[in-house]
Design a protein around this motif. Structure first.
Motif, PDB file in Angstrom:
ATOM      1  N   THR A   1       0.919  -1.276  -0.079  1.00  0.00           N
ATOM      2  CA  THR A   1      -0.017  -0.027  -0.133  1.00  0.00           C
ATOM      3  C   THR A   1       0.842   1.298   0.046  1.00  0.00           C
ATOM      4  O   THR A   1       0.461   2.218  -0.298  1.00  0.00           O
ATOM      5  CB  THR A   1      -0.849   0.133   1.211  1.00  0.00           C
ATOM      6  OG1 THR A   1      -0.057  -0.145   2.356  1.00  0.00           O
ATOM      7  CG2 THR A   1      -1.808  -1.231   1.334  1.00  0.00           C
ATOM      8  N   THR A   2       2.195   1.142   0.374  1.00  0.00           N
ATOM      9  CA  THR A   2       3.088   2.183   0.282  1.00  0.00           C
ATOM     10  C   THR A   2       3.518   2.672  -1.061  1.00  0.00           C
ATOM     11  O   THR A   2       4.246   3.644  -1.246  1.00  0.00           O
ATOM     12  CB  THR A   2       4.165   2.186   1.430  1.00  0.00           C
ATOM     13  OG1 THR A   2       4.671   0.769   1.008  1.00  0.00           O
ATOM     14  CG2 THR A   2       3.662   2.063   2.842  1.00  0.00           C
ATOM     15  N   THR A   3       3.441   1.809  -1.968  1.00  0.00           N
ATOM     16  CA  THR A   3       4.086   2.122  -3.297  1.00  0.00           C
ATOM     17  C   THR A   3       3.305   3.102  -4.210  1.00  0.00           C
ATOM     18  O   THR A   3       2.190   3.259  -3.962  1.00  0.00           O
ATOM     19  CB  THR A   3       4.201   0.734  -4.145  1.00  0.00           C
ATOM     20  OG1 THR A   3       2.875   0.139  -4.399  1.00  0.00           O
ATOM     21  CG2 THR A   3       4.921  -0.108  -3.521  1.00  0.00           C
ATOM     22  N   ASN A   4       4.151   3.891  -5.103  1.00  0.00           N
ATOM     23  CA  ASN A   4       3.467   4.858  -6.006  1.00  0.00           C
ATOM     24  C   ASN A   4       2.380   4.057  -6.794  1.00  0.00           C
ATOM     25  O   ASN A   4       1.489   4.726  -7.309  1.00  0.00           O
ATOM     26  CB  ASN A   4       4.438   5.408  -6.892  1.00  0.00           C
ATOM     27  CG  ASN A   4       5.529   6.391  -5.880  1.00  0.00           C
ATOM     28  OD1 ASN A   4       4.882   6.946  -4.844  1.00  0.00           O
ATOM     29  ND2 ASN A   4       6.615   6.769  -6.463  1.00  0.00           N
ATOM     30  N   GLU A   5       2.857   2.738  -7.123  1.00  0.00           N
ATOM     31  CA  GLU A   5       1.886   1.976  -7.910  1.00  0.00           C
ATOM     32  C   GLU A   5       0.739   2.036  -7.455  1.00  0.00           C
ATOM     33  O   GLU A   5      -0.463   2.006  -8.064  1.00  0.00           O
ATOM     34  CB  GLU A   5       2.448   0.723  -8.485  1.00  0.00           C
ATOM     35  CG  GLU A   5       1.711   0.011  -9.513  1.00  0.00           C
ATOM     36  CD  GLU A   5       2.586  -1.342  -9.914  1.00  0.00           C
ATOM     37  OE1 GLU A   5       1.918  -2.138 -10.717  1.00  0.00           O
ATOM     38  OE2 GLU A   5       3.366  -2.017  -9.022  1.00  0.00           O
ATOM     39  N   TYR A   6       0.497   1.528  -6.185  1.00  0.00           N
ATOM     40  CA  TYR A   6      -0.869   1.268  -5.432  1.00  0.00           C
ATOM     41  C   TYR A   6      -1.469   2.638  -5.430  1.00  0.00           C
ATOM     42  O   TYR A   6      -2.696   2.765  -5.662  1.00  0.00           O
ATOM     43  CB  TYR A   6      -0.523   0.738  -4.099  1.00  0.00           C
ATOM     44  CG  TYR A   6      -1.699   0.339  -3.388  1.00  0.00           C
ATOM     45  CD1 TYR A   6      -2.105  -0.915  -3.163  1.00  0.00           C
ATOM     46  CD2 TYR A   6      -2.625   1.280  -2.642  1.00  0.00           C
ATOM     47  CE1 TYR A   6      -3.322  -1.199  -2.442  1.00  0.00           C
ATOM     48  CE2 TYR A   6      -3.359   1.047  -1.807  1.00  0.00           C
ATOM     49  CZ  TYR A   6      -4.151  -0.189  -1.734  1.00  0.00           C
ATOM     50  OH  TYR A   6      -5.133  -0.529  -1.065  1.00  0.00           O
ATOM     51  N   THR A   7      -0.813   3.634  -4.967  1.00  0.00           N
ATOM     52  CA  THR A   7      -1.639   4.913  -4.590  1.00  0.00           C
ATOM     53  C   THR A   7      -2.015   5.621  -5.748  1.00  0.00           C
ATOM     54  O   THR A   7      -3.161   5.898  -5.872  1.00  0.00           O
ATOM     55  CB  THR A   7      -0.442   5.927  -4.178  1.00  0.00           C
ATOM     56  OG1 THR A   7       0.277   5.466  -2.986  1.00  0.00           O
ATOM     57  CG2 THR A   7      -0.911   7.252  -3.684  1.00  0.00           C
TER      58      THR A   7
END
Length: 455
Positions: A336-342
């Motif tokens: 959840t902390t990755t740019n991809e997820y965000t």
């Protein structure tokens, strides 16, 4: 193409099918065929495109005009339709095959007259139902294509056959015509030990036919070397004639029951080497029969493999976010902390406000072969259309369908569950809240949706 003649009996109030206009309002599709109706007694099918009504070409007419023709036919209580399915329509258009019944019959008459009369099964279905799938990759100035189809229909300089394979040889000679059969027999009689026999093309859409002598072997090393020699013989002879394209069938993968892995890997690898080392500006097509999906998949795998070190780098830049895995694994849960997820979650939340409780997880599907095929198609689209057509789109579906998509990709064979308004295909939306309508809850009340790169 199919001709469907529908007659109305005394008690019939309609022909028994529903139509829908294309987005352009030119032409007409069959949206549905009602059970137990006059239309249901013919070969008319859902998603067919109407080409002719009562022998008149209508595919270039407005949808309103076509509806008027149906009203006229209803008064006469009889209509004759000439139709094609969506996939055939697309194939005919892209290969410039005439759609009108008269032109189509004229274009195929030459091929039909050179063959013996059809048996009963042929009369019912004179056209094989190929999948017409094609992928390609470039190697310096050359190009290798993998296609599901018929070797005798390839528009190339040379069609390659094997003088040792009776079935393949027979199929090619039958399609080429009696004169070519006679010429081949004479050449074989005069040169029985020749490695390669060449003939004119006859009724085939090529310039020349090469029959290469090749025999399988149970010894894997001997088999591999024989295939190296076969490709070398083909390349030398194509080059000596100044040809620039040829089509080769999946030799050895049928009745000979050779190792598909060895046969395909060797042929594709050797062809890559010749294109790269000789810097040949050729188009090479490997043609796989329509019912040999496992062989087609193997050809695709070998075409896009980077283990041989022969690909240009542009094919092999995997997304930097992809994770390495030694397991046979396709699904990777994003942190959840990755740019991809965000990035994905932000767009989803904005579109789905008030329609969901929480995002349980986001998974990335990693399939290297599909990704390489996608890049090849993307490059081909950009070369032909001179623009980038890629979109990021959503696809909602039940959980069971999602599992099938992860295993088999977006397959048109499974299409049609929720609607075929514009034909049988895979439907996407730019709006997550629209795709949400096609999702279904599982036993835990959870739903799933894809976000995909689409050309």
């Amino acid at each position: 193409p199919r001709t469907c003649e529908i007659y109305l009996n005394t008690n019939d109030t309609s022909f028994g099918f529903q139509t829908v206009n294309p987005l352009t309002d030119i032409g007409m599709f069959i949206q549905d065929v009602y059970p137990n109706s006059p239309a249901a007694k013919t070969s008319l099918r859902k998603s067919d495109r109407i080409i002719e009504i009562d022998d008149e070409f209508v595919d270039n007419m407005s949808s309103t005009t076509i509806l008027e023709k149906f009203h006229t036919a209803k008064v006469k209580r009889h209509v004759k339709l000439y139709v094609v399915d969506t996939e055939t329509y697309e194939f005919f258009q892209s290969n410039k095959i005439p759609l009108s019944s008269k032109e189509y019959q004229q274009s195929t008459r030459a091929r039909k007259s050179s063959t013996k009369s059809y048996n009963n099964e042929d009369e019912r279905s004179p056209l094989p139902s190929y999948k017409f799938e094609r992928v390609c990759a470039t190697f310096k100035r050359g190009k290798i294509e993998i296609e599901m189809g018929d070797i005798t229909m390839q528009k190339v300089d040379v069609i390659i056959g094997s003088s040792s394979s009776r079935l393949l040889r027979k199929a090619i000679l039958k399609a080429a015509g009696n004169q070519i059969q006679t010429a081949y027999d004479l050449e074989l009689k005069n040169h029985p030990n020749s490695i390669l026999i060449e003939t004119a093309s006859g009724a085939l859409p090529c310039k020349q036919i090469f029959f290469v002598k090749w025999k399988p072997d149970n010894d894997e090393k001997v088999l591999e070397q024989s295939l190296v020699d076969l490709i070398s013989t083909v390349v030398q002879n194509v080059k000596s004639h100044n040809f620039t394209s040829f089509a080769l069938p999946a030799i050895g993968c049928g009745k000979y029951q050779c190792s598909i892995d060895i046969v395909v890997k060797t042929m594709v690898l050797e062809m890559k080497k010749h294109l790269m080392k000789r810097d040949l500006s050729w188009t090479v097509k490997f043609v796989v029969e329509a019912d040999q999906e496992n062989i087609y998949d193997e050809f695709c795998k070998q075409l896009f493999t980077r283990e041989d070190g022969l690909h240009e780098e542009k094919f092999y830049h995997l997304p930097p976010t992809w994770e390495k895995s030694t397991e046979h694994k396709a699904r990777f849960t994003l942190a959840t902390t990755t740019n991809e997820y965000t990035s994905i979650a932000s767009d989803f939340r904005q579109a789905m406000k008030g329609k969901y409780t929480q995002i349980i997880k986001i998974e990335r599907i990693q399939n290297k072969r599909w990704y390489m095929q996608y890049l090849a198609h993307k490059e081909d689209f950009e070369r032909r259309l001179h623009r980038d057509t890629e979109r990021i789109l959503y696809h909602g579906c039940p959980e069971q369908a999602a599992s099938s998509i992860i295993e088999d990709c977006f397959n048109r064979s499974f299409a049609g569950t929720h609607g075929t308004l514009y034909g049988v295909g895979v439907y996407f939306s730019s709006k997550a809240n629209y795709s949400h309508k096609y999702t279904k809850t599982n036993a835990n009340g959870e739903r799933c949706m894809f976000i995909a790169r689409v050309l």
